[in-house]
Design a protein around this motif. Structure first.
Motif, PDB file in Angstrom:
ATOM      1  N   LYS A 137       0.836  -1.203   0.000  1.00  0.00           N
ATOM      2  CA  LYS A 137       0.000   0.000   0.000  1.00  0.00           C
ATOM      3  C   LYS A 137       0.870   1.253   0.000  1.00  0.00           C
ATOM      4  N   ALA A 138       2.021   1.167   0.674  1.00  0.00           N
ATOM      5  CA  ALA A 138       2.914   2.327   0.756  1.00  0.00           C
ATOM      6  C   ALA A 138       3.368   2.776  -0.627  1.00  0.00           C
ATOM      7  N   LYS A 139       3.481   1.849  -1.571  1.00  0.00           N
ATOM      8  CA  LYS A 139       3.917   2.207  -2.922  1.00  0.00           C
ATOM      9  C   LYS A 139       2.956   3.205  -3.568  1.00  0.00           C
ATOM     10  N   ASP A 140       1.649   2.997  -3.324  1.00  0.00           N
ATOM     11  CA  ASP A 140       0.659   3.904  -3.914  1.00  0.00           C
ATOM     12  C   ASP A 140       0.764   5.297  -3.304  1.00  0.00           C
ATOM     13  N   TYR A 141       1.092   5.373  -2.020  1.00  0.00           N
ATOM     14  CA  TYR A 141       1.273   6.676  -1.375  1.00  0.00           C
ATOM     15  C   TYR A 141       2.505   7.381  -1.944  1.00  0.00           C
ATOM     16  N   ILE A 142       3.594   6.617  -2.096  1.00  0.00           N
ATOM     17  CA  ILE A 142       4.836   7.194  -2.631  1.00  0.00           C
ATOM     18  C   ILE A 142       4.619   7.680  -4.059  1.00  0.00           C
ATOM     19  N   PHE A 143       3.977   6.842  -4.878  1.00  0.00           N
ATOM     20  CA  PHE A 143       3.736   7.194  -6.279  1.00  0.00           C
ATOM     21  C   PHE A 143       2.911   8.471  -6.372  1.00  0.00           C
ATOM     22  N   ARG A 144       1.823   8.528  -5.597  1.00  0.00           N
ATOM     23  CA  ARG A 144       0.959   9.709  -5.616  1.00  0.00           C
ATOM     24  C   ARG A 144       1.725  10.948  -5.163  1.00  0.00           C
ATOM     25  N   GLY A 145       2.539  10.798  -4.115  1.00  0.00           N
ATOM     26  CA  GLY A 145       3.300  11.933  -3.607  1.00  0.00           C
ATOM     27  C   GLY A 145       4.274  12.481  -4.636  1.00  0.00           C
ATOM     28  N   VAL A 146       4.947  11.584  -5.354  1.00  0.00           N
ATOM     29  CA  VAL A 146       5.901  12.020  -6.374  1.00  0.00           C
ATOM     30  C   VAL A 146       5.184  12.755  -7.504  1.00  0.00           C
ATOM     31  N   VAL A 147       4.060  12.192  -7.951  1.00  0.00           N
ATOM     32  CA  VAL A 147       3.328  12.815  -9.057  1.00  0.00           C
ATOM     33  C   VAL A 147       2.879  14.226  -8.691  1.00  0.00           C
ATOM     34  N   HIS A 148       2.304  14.378  -7.502  1.00  0.00           N
ATOM     35  CA  HIS A 148       1.797  15.690  -7.112  1.00  0.00           C
ATOM     36  C   HIS A 148       2.929  16.688  -6.863  1.00  0.00           C
ATOM     37  N   ALA A 149       4.036  16.213  -6.314  1.00  0.00           N
ATOM     38  CA  ALA A 149       5.174  17.107  -6.089  1.00  0.00           C
ATOM     39  C   ALA A 149       5.729  17.594  -7.424  1.00  0.00           C
ATOM     40  N   MET A 150       5.852  16.691  -8.386  1.00  0.00           N
ATOM     41  CA  MET A 150       6.383  17.065  -9.695  1.00  0.00           C
ATOM     42  C   MET A 150       5.388  17.939 -10.458  1.00  0.00           C
ATOM     43  N   ALA A 151       4.095  17.675 -10.298  1.00  0.00           N
ATOM     44  CA  ALA A 151       3.090  18.499 -10.974  1.00  0.00           C
ATOM     45  C   ALA A 151       3.122  19.926 -10.435  1.00  0.00           C
ATOM     46  N   ALA A 152       3.278  20.045  -9.120  1.00  0.00           N
ATOM     47  CA  ALA A 152       3.373  21.381  -8.520  1.00  0.00           C
ATOM     48  C   ALA A 152       4.625  22.099  -9.003  1.00  0.00           C
ATOM     49  N   LEU A 153       5.721  21.364  -9.110  1.00  0.00           N
ATOM     50  CA  LEU A 153       6.960  21.955  -9.610  1.00  0.00           C
ATOM     51  C   LEU A 153       6.810  22.384 -11.054  1.00  0.00           C
ATOM     52  N   ALA A 154       6.110  21.583 -11.840  1.00  0.00           N
ATOM     53  CA  ALA A 154       5.893  21.925 -13.247  1.00  0.00           C
ATOM     54  C   ALA A 154       5.106  23.223 -13.379  1.00  0.00           C
ATOM     55  N   GLU A 155       4.079  23.383 -12.540  1.00  0.00           N
ATOM     56  CA  GLU A 155       3.300  24.622 -12.577  1.00  0.00           C
ATOM     57  C   GLU A 155       4.155  25.823 -12.187  1.00  0.00           C
ATOM     58  N   GLN A 156       5.017  25.614 -11.186  1.00  0.00           N
ATOM     59  CA  GLN A 156       5.894  26.705 -10.754  1.00  0.00           C
ATOM     60  C   GLN A 156       6.859  27.094 -11.866  1.00  0.00           C
TER      61      GLN A 156
END
Length: 283
Positions: A101-120
């Motif tokens: 289950k932790a893998k899904d949390y890590i994957f989601r966290g990476v995607v959202h962090a990178m998406a926020a960085l992309a917007e910035q």
């Protein structure tokens, strides 16, 4: 040209997952450049799902992954076997061990962090002219945020967002800022990938500019009405649990126009009347 693409995010998420697997003693994951196409496409599909659905939970992420795997013919097996399309995670989310289950949390966290960085990055690029000259933008007009209020801005990737988690009934359009009571604003700000605190709003005073106060007041009224109805039903249930057979017979006839068989035990009669309350409510 976009610098941070979904494919780049997928590669980074894959490497984060590979590092986590190594921490569990699983060294079978190849580096991104050597990963088979099906694995790269699976990661890319996961990234695109989260970008399109920023409020998706890790459980929903797994459900999306599982649906894709089943559609492609994968089945459950204790040992992962790509050639025969066998995977130990082809089970419902609740059946996954905690480390999976932790893998899904890590994957989601990476995607959202990178998406926020992309917007910035896009914002910073927009502030800089084609020749590298900084573009000076006018400062947004500020509003008076009263004590007990806080301004929040919807920064999610969707074009709009409707709150169904905290029961406010509010809808945000992309980039919209609303001035909210602090206790409500803090709830939204628990999701930094979707909402951001804001100290400025372009335009006039919030109360004169949108429907925030009206929507909150209307929803609070509906919530009060629902609570009153729930309390009324609970009061009726409490009364029924204290009634004798004669009282139950009279109550059923008056409230539901139903006849009770008084040959039954009083407990059974009470359960019958309680079932009618749950089904029909009370007048």
């Amino acid at each position: 040209m976009k610098i941070i693409t979904p494919l780049l995010i997928a590669a980074i998420a894959h490497e984060a997952n590979r590092a986590y697997c190594q921490s569990l003693g699983d060294v079978s994951q190849p580096v991104w450049a050597e990963a088979p196409e099906w694995q790269q496409q699976s990661a890319l599909a996961g990234v695109e799902m989260h970008l399109a659905n920023p409020e998706a939970t890790p459980e929903q992420s797994h459900a999306s992954w599982l649906a894709q795997k089943v559609a492609e013919g994968w089945v459950y097996g204790e040992v992962k076997d790509p050639e025969n399309k066998v995977h130990p995670c082809c089970v419902p989310y609740e059946e996954l061990p905690a480390e999976q289950k932790a893998k899904d949390y890590i994957f989601r966290g990476v995607v959202h962090a990178m998406a926020a960085l992309a917007e910035q990055v896009e914002v910073e690029h927009a502030k800089t002219g084609e020749g590298g000259t900084a573009v000076v933008e006018p400062a947004p007009a500020t509003v008076d945020v009263a004590v007990g209020e806080k301004a929040v801005t919807f920064i999610g990737r969707r074009e709009s967002f409707t709150d169904r988690l905290y029961g406010t009934g509010l809808t945000f359009s992309k980039g919209q800022t609303r001035v909210l009571p602090v206790e409500i604003a803090e709830k939204f700000l628990r999701h930094p990938d979707v909402f951001s605190p804001s100290a400025a709003v372009a335009g006039v005073r919030q109360a004169d500019a949108d429907d925030t106060e009206t929507t909150l007041a209307e929803h609070a009224k509906r919530q009060d009405e629902q609570n009153a109805q729930i309390n009324q039903l609970q009061d009726a249930r409490d009364q029924v649990n204290q009634m004798t057979k004669d009282a139950l017979e009279q109550y059923a006839r008056t409230q539901f126009k139903q006849e009770l068989d008084k040959r039954q035990k009083v407990g059974d009669l009470r359960n019958q009347v309680l079932a009618w309350i749950d089904q029909f409510g009370i007048a």
